[in-house]
Write an enzyme that holds these catalytic residues in place. Structure first.
Site, mmCIF file in Angstrom:
data_model
loop_
_atom_site.group_PDB
_atom_site.id
_atom_site.type_symbol
_atom_site.label_atom_id
_atom_site.label_comp_id
_atom_site.label_asym_id
_atom_site.label_seq_id
_atom_site.Cartn_x
_atom_site.Cartn_y
_atom_site.Cartn_z
ATOM 1 N N LYS A 124 52.437 76.245 28.594
ATOM 2 C CA LYS A 124 52.522 77.706 28.489
ATOM 3 C C LYS A 124 53.968 78.192 28.342
ATOM 4 O O LYS A 124 54.833 77.852 29.169
ATOM 5 C CB LYS A 124 51.888 78.332 29.728
ATOM 6 C CG LYS A 124 51.794 79.850 29.719
ATOM 7 C CD LYS A 124 51.023 80.319 30.952
ATOM 8 C CE LYS A 124 50.823 81.811 31.032
ATOM 9 N NZ LYS A 124 50.026 82.188 32.220
ATOM 10 N N GLU A 177 42.324 78.545 31.795
ATOM 11 C CA GLU A 177 43.662 78.191 32.329
ATOM 12 C C GLU A 177 43.512 77.720 33.786
ATOM 13 O O GLU A 177 42.683 78.256 34.531
ATOM 14 C CB GLU A 177 44.518 79.469 32.312
ATOM 15 C CG GLU A 177 45.865 79.341 33.002
ATOM 16 C CD GLU A 177 46.560 80.707 33.200
ATOM 17 O OE1 GLU A 177 45.875 81.721 33.447
ATOM 18 O OE2 GLU A 177 47.802 80.736 33.112
ATOM 19 N N CYS A 220 46.693 82.242 28.465
ATOM 20 C CA CYS A 220 46.689 83.540 29.129
ATOM 21 C C CYS A 220 47.698 84.540 28.588
ATOM 22 O O CYS A 220 47.479 85.153 27.574
ATOM 23 C CB CYS A 220 46.829 83.356 30.642
ATOM 24 S SG CYS A 220 46.329 84.877 31.498
HETATM 25 N N1 CDT Z 1 47.693 84.012 34.021
HETATM 26 C C1 CDT Z 1 48.317 85.022 33.376
HETATM 27 O O1 CDT Z 1 49.175 84.790 32.539
HETATM 28 N N2 CDT Z 1 47.944 86.283 33.724
HETATM 29 C C2 CDT Z 1 48.589 87.421 33.184
HETATM 30 C C3 CDT Z 1 48.603 88.523 34.176
HETATM 31 C C4 CDT Z 1 49.651 89.480 33.847
HETATM 32 S S1 CDT Z 1 50.155 90.421 35.205
HETATM 33 C C5 CDT Z 1 51.548 89.607 35.796
HETATM 34 C C6 CDT Z 1 47.970 87.927 31.883
HETATM 35 O O2 CDT Z 1 48.728 88.261 30.969
HETATM 36 O O3 CDT Z 1 46.753 88.067 31.788
#
Ligand code: CDT
Length: 315
Positions: free
Chosen positions: A124, A47, A169
Site C-alpha cells: 500500500k 485489506e 483502501c
Molecule cells: N484503511 C484505510 O485506508 N482506510 C481509510 C480511512 C480514511 S480515514 C483516515 C480509507 O481511505 O478508507
C-alpha cells in the site's frame, strides 16, 4: 470476443480483537467454498483480511504491534487457506500485514494463482492517518505509525488471461493509482478496504457520505481507465467501531454491476468480461490519441499545493 472471468468479491464481516487467525481463516475458507459453488474462479478478500483493523489500536511500544503481522506467506496459519484454494482450483487475492525478514512493515496484498503460487505482491502506497496518539480524534487511525509506504509502485501483471493490478483502501481515492495502472492497460483492479463509518475529525460527515465517496472514487477510477474494479470491504462493528460494507464491482463504464447490502461474511459473484474494457480504451480514453502529457508536469513535480501558475492576460 469475450474473455470471461467469474469473480467473487468476498466480504468479511467484523473481526474482533480477540479473534484468532484460525477463526478468521476458517471463515475465509467457508467463503472460498461458497464462491466455488457459485461458479467463481477468482476470489478477492479485503485489506488486512486476517485480523481486526488493528491500526485503530495504539501500541506505545511499536514492537507490540508485531503480533498483527505475518512473517511468512503462506505461514503456519495461512497454509490451510492456500491448500483449500488450490484444492478448489481457485485463484485469490487478499491483504495482510507483512513483516519482512529485514524487519520492514507493509500493508500488503497478493495475487495467488490456481496452483496456490503467489505470483504478485503489492504494498500500500497511500497510507492515511497519523503516527502518534491523537486525543483530538474520536478514534485512532495509526497506519502511518505501523507501516511504511509501499516500495513496489503500481505494477500490472498478466494473470488469469488478463491484465490485473492491485490497490489497497485509501489508494482508491487517488486518481493517480488507477491512471498508473491504466497506462499499463489494466483490465481489472482488485482492492480491499477497511473504512470506518465515522470521520474521526468531522462529526458532520455521515456514514452515507462516506459510502458516497467510496462509490464515487471506485466508479471514477473504473470509468476513466476503462477497467473493472473489484472493491471488497470488511464490514460491521469491530470492538465498538463500525466499518461500512459497500463491497461492489464496477464495470469499465463506471456502472456498479453488483453490491453487497449486508455487513456479514458473504460473496458477490459476477462474470466479468475483460473484453468489455476495449471500447473505452479505444475511444474516449484512448490515451495515446488524447492525453496531453506536456501539460501534466505538476502531477509529478509537486506533491502539495503550490503557487498558481496563471499570469494576468497581457502581462
Ligand atoms: N484503511 C484505510 O485506508 N482506510 C481509510 C480511512 C480514511 S480515514 C483516515 C480509507 O481511505 O478508507
Amino acid at each position: 470476443m469475450s474473455r470471461l472471468i467469474t469473480v467473487a468479491a468476498a466480504q468479511l464481516g467484523p473481526i474482533q480483537r480477540a479473534d484468532s487467525r484460525k477463526q478468521v481463516i476458517d471463515r475465509m475458507i467457508a467463503l472460498l467454498e461458497k464462491a466455488k459453488a457459485q461458479g467463481a474462479t477468482f476470489v478477492v478478500f479485503p485489506e488486512l483480511a486476517l485480523t481486526t483493523f488493528f491500526p485503530r489500536w495504539y501500541h506505545e511500544d511499536r514492537a507490540e504491534a508485531d503480533q498483527w503481522f505475518e512473517r511468512s506467506m503462506p505461514g503456519p496459519d495461512t497454509q490451510a487457506l492456500f491448500d483449500k484454494a488450490k484444492e478448489l482450483g481457485l485463484a485469490m487475492s487478499f491483504g495482510y500485514a507483512e513483516l519482512t525478514p529485514e524487519g520492514r512493515h507493509f500493508n500488503s496484498s497478493i495475487l495467488v494463482d490456481r496452483g496456490g503460487r503467489i505470483v504478485a505482491k503489492y504494498r500500500k502506497i497511500h497510507l492515511p492517518g497519523h503516527v502518534e496518539f491523537d486525543a483530538e480524534r474520536t478514534h485512532q487511525h495509526l497506519e502511518k505509525r505501523y507501516f511504511e509506504p509501499g516500495d513496489l509502485g503500481f505494477p500490472v501483471w498478466e494473470f488469469e488471461g488478463g491484465l490485473f493490478g492491485m490497490a489497497i483502501c485509501n489508494d482508491r481515492r487517488w486518481p493517480e493509482t488507477y491512471r498508473v495502472m491504466g497506462l499499463q492497460g489494466v483490465e481489472m483492479v482488485v482492492l480491499g478496504y477497511n473504512t470506518p463509518s465515522a470521520n474521526s475529525q468531522s462529526p458532520n460527515e455521515t456514514a452515507a457520505d462516506r459510502l458516497f465517496h467510496h462509490r464515487l472514487s471506485v466508479q471514477a477510477g473504473a470509468y476513466q481507465n476503462s477497467t473493472w474494479v473489484v472493491a471488497v470491504g470488511k464490514a460491521g462493528t469491530e470492538d465498538g467501531h463500525h466499518l461500512f460494507g459497500g463491497t461492489l464491482i464496477a464495470a469499465p463504464d463506471g456502472k456498479i454491476v453488483g453490491e453487497i447490502d449486508h455487513e456479514e461474511d458473504g460473496v458477490l459473484v459476477h462474470p466479468c468480461d475483460l473484453d468489455d474494457t476495449r471500447f473505452g480504451k479505444a475511444t474516449i480514453f484512448d490515451f495515446i490519441r488524447h492525453r496531453r502529457v506536456e501539460h501534466y508536469g505538476l502531477i509529478t513535480e509537486r506533491t502539495g499545493v503550490g503557487a498558481p501558475l496563471g499570469k494576468p492576460e497581457g502581462a
